[in-house]
Design an enzyme around this catalytic site. Sequence first.
Site, PDB file in Angstrom:
ATOM      1  N   ASP A   1     -42.346  22.356 -23.316  1.00  0.00           N
ATOM      2  CA  ASP A   1     -41.143  22.958 -23.903  1.00  0.00           C
ATOM      3  C   ASP A   1     -40.039  23.035 -22.861  1.00  0.00           C
ATOM      4  OD1 ASP A   1     -40.101  24.850 -26.281  1.00  0.00           O
ATOM      5  OD2 ASP A   1     -39.522  25.736 -24.364  1.00  0.00           O
TER       6      ASP A   1
ATOM      7  N   TYR B   1     -31.981  24.268 -19.371  1.00  0.00           N
ATOM      8  CA  TYR B   1     -32.890  24.488 -18.236  1.00  0.00           C
ATOM      9  C   TYR B   1     -32.602  23.494 -17.099  1.00  0.00           C
ATOM     10  CZ  TYR B   1     -35.790  26.948 -21.767  1.00  0.00           C
ATOM     11  OH  TYR B   1     -36.257  27.766 -22.762  1.00  0.00           O
TER      12      TYR B   1
ATOM     13  N   LYS C   1     -34.058  21.451 -26.570  1.00  0.00           N
ATOM     14  CA  LYS C   1     -33.209  22.336 -27.388  1.00  0.00           C
ATOM     15  C   LYS C   1     -31.730  22.078 -27.122  1.00  0.00           C
ATOM     16  CE  LYS C   1     -36.652  25.923 -26.410  1.00  0.00           C
ATOM     17  NZ  LYS C   1     -36.960  25.770 -24.967  1.00  0.00           N
TER      18      LYS C   1
ATOM     19  N   HIS D   1     -31.057  26.145 -29.948  1.00  0.00           N
ATOM     20  CA  HIS D   1     -31.564  27.152 -29.004  1.00  0.00           C
ATOM     21  C   HIS D   1     -31.241  28.587 -29.438  1.00  0.00           C
ATOM     22  CE1 HIS D   1     -32.714  27.312 -24.464  1.00  0.00           C
ATOM     23  NE2 HIS D   1     -33.148  28.384 -25.086  1.00  0.00           N
TER      24      HIS D   1
HETATM   25  P1  NAD Z   1     -43.711  34.019 -19.759  1.00  0.00           P
HETATM   26  O1  NAD Z   1     -43.953  35.175 -20.654  1.00  0.00           O
HETATM   27  O2  NAD Z   1     -44.404  32.750 -20.003  1.00  0.00           O
HETATM   28  O3  NAD Z   1     -43.977  34.550 -18.289  1.00  0.00           O
HETATM   29  C1  NAD Z   1     -43.904  33.698 -17.184  1.00  0.00           C
HETATM   30  C2  NAD Z   1     -44.140  34.507 -15.910  1.00  0.00           C
HETATM   31  O4  NAD Z   1     -45.350  35.251 -16.019  1.00  0.00           O
HETATM   32  C3  NAD Z   1     -44.347  33.599 -14.710  1.00  0.00           C
HETATM   33  O5  NAD Z   1     -43.109  33.300 -14.119  1.00  0.00           O
HETATM   34  C4  NAD Z   1     -45.230  34.432 -13.812  1.00  0.00           C
HETATM   35  O6  NAD Z   1     -44.463  35.347 -13.070  1.00  0.00           O
HETATM   36  C5  NAD Z   1     -46.078  35.199 -14.789  1.00  0.00           C
HETATM   37  N1  NAD Z   1     -47.371  34.582 -15.085  1.00  0.00           N
HETATM   38  C6  NAD Z   1     -47.632  33.398 -15.722  1.00  0.00           C
HETATM   39  N2  NAD Z   1     -48.939  33.200 -15.825  1.00  0.00           N
HETATM   40  C7  NAD Z   1     -49.547  34.250 -15.250  1.00  0.00           C
HETATM   41  C8  NAD Z   1     -50.902  34.602 -15.060  1.00  0.00           C
HETATM   42  N3  NAD Z   1     -51.893  33.818 -15.482  1.00  0.00           N
HETATM   43  N4  NAD Z   1     -51.162  35.765 -14.431  1.00  0.00           N
HETATM   44  C9  NAD Z   1     -50.161  36.569 -13.988  1.00  0.00           C
HETATM   45  N5  NAD Z   1     -48.867  36.290 -14.149  1.00  0.00           N
HETATM   46  C10 NAD Z   1     -48.561  35.139 -14.779  1.00  0.00           C
HETATM   47  O7  NAD Z   1     -42.101  33.870 -19.703  1.00  0.00           O
HETATM   48  P2  NAD Z   1     -40.999  32.756 -19.871  1.00  0.00           P
HETATM   49  O8  NAD Z   1     -41.090  31.707 -18.837  1.00  0.00           O
HETATM   50  O9  NAD Z   1     -39.731  33.514 -20.005  1.00  0.00           O
HETATM   51  O10 NAD Z   1     -41.328  32.090 -21.284  1.00  0.00           O
HETATM   52  C11 NAD Z   1     -42.173  30.960 -21.447  1.00  0.00           C
HETATM   53  C12 NAD Z   1     -41.416  29.781 -21.982  1.00  0.00           C
HETATM   54  O11 NAD Z   1     -40.738  30.115 -23.186  1.00  0.00           O
HETATM   55  C13 NAD Z   1     -40.278  29.308 -21.077  1.00  0.00           C
HETATM   56  O12 NAD Z   1     -40.737  28.596 -19.966  1.00  0.00           O
HETATM   57  C14 NAD Z   1     -39.461  28.508 -22.035  1.00  0.00           C
HETATM   58  O13 NAD Z   1     -40.035  27.234 -22.225  1.00  0.00           O
HETATM   59  C15 NAD Z   1     -39.547  29.359 -23.296  1.00  0.00           C
HETATM   60  N6  NAD Z   1     -38.381  30.257 -23.448  1.00  0.00           N
HETATM   61  C16 NAD Z   1     -37.543  30.050 -24.492  1.00  0.00           C
HETATM   62  C17 NAD Z   1     -36.450  30.862 -24.700  1.00  0.00           C
HETATM   63  C18 NAD Z   1     -35.576  30.627 -25.870  1.00  0.00           C
HETATM   64  O14 NAD Z   1     -34.497  31.231 -25.961  1.00  0.00           O
HETATM   65  N7  NAD Z   1     -35.949  29.785 -26.802  1.00  0.00           N
HETATM   66  C19 NAD Z   1     -36.169  31.915 -23.809  1.00  0.00           C
HETATM   67  C20 NAD Z   1     -37.039  32.122 -22.743  1.00  0.00           C
HETATM   68  C21 NAD Z   1     -38.143  31.306 -22.580  1.00  0.00           C
END
Ligand code: NAD
Length: 277
Positions: free
Chosen positions: A46, A51, A76, A109
């Site tokens: 994704d 990004y 997106k 998005h």
């Molecule tokens: P997430 O909830 O996936 O959290 C990621 C963070 O959690 C990492 O940076 C790390 O600090 C921690 N983490 C990950 N795995 C872990 C583990 N096993 N143990 C402990 N800590 C851990 O947050 P995100 O990156 O904001 O969201 C995931 C994906 O969603 C993004 O990469 C993106 O592709 C998507 N996204 C989309 C939108 C949108 O507006 N559509 C907005 C934000 C994110």
Amino acid sequence: MSKVPFITLNNGVRMPQLGFGVFQVPDDEAAAAVGTALEAGYRSIDTAAVYENEKGTGQAIAASGIARDELFVTTKLWNSEHGYDTALRAFDTSLGKLGLDYVDLYLIHWPVPSRDAYVDTWKALEKIYADGRAKAIGVSNFHPAHLERLLAETSIVPVLDQVELHPQLQQAEIRTVNARHNIVTEAWSPLGQGKGLLDSPVLAAIGHKHGRTPAQVVLRWHLQLGNVVIPKSVTPSRIRENIDVFGFELEDDDLAAIAALDSGNRLGPDPETFDMA
Ligand code: NAD
């Protein structure tokens, strides 16, 4: 290797229920992170124009040697590109950066209601879909009112709605409305961005019971709810940990304990007002 199940979208396309998100991964680190994820067994990636890592993501895909039809690539359309013609151009740019002939899923998005353009934008996505350059089209951060308007004024029902969703923001209303329209709910920030949520003693206790980490418990909860999830990490051990969630099952009391964590805590912007270009 972990066996990720598929969800069948409302147009018949199959999508892995768990994928890899690359928000905030710099372009020059994206190739390594995506490469690690592909090695670990992820087949869905994704990304998004905003990004600024579509290039690195595309490089990792090309270098992986994995057949294109075994991969599921999502990107997106950014807020500044709303409108019919601009959306078509934005899609071409994304495809070029990814180095692909088609994406599996193209999303709006954010709805940016203040621009009042998402209906025209959606018509451009319908054209991209008709041309076979996106195998499926969907939306992100759409609230029920935005969805209802699309359904009333356009022809194609989005295959999914990607929204902020984690145990502290469980989005019951959106999930119900999506399900009614056969729209899959995809969770962004599924781990609540890590900090805070993953320190919950409730998740620690459930994890202890199953011999799993809090992150694995949360991802399992999403899967059992029927959400598509796209956790992000750049740490190889966590990338592997986050896909290793198919060998256990949460029980009813676990699910009830997680249901009680919902506090309405929104980490990201409010889709009604977010208009950053
Ligand atoms: P997430 O909830 O996936 O959290 C990621 C963070 O959690 C990492 O940076 C790390 O600090 C921690 N983490 C990950 N795995 C872990 C583990 N096993 N143990 C402990 N800590 C851990 O947050 P995100 O990156 O904001 O969201 C995931 C994906 O969603 C993004 O990469 C993106 O592709 C998507 N996204 C989309 C939108 C949108 O507006 N559509 C907005 C934000 C994110």
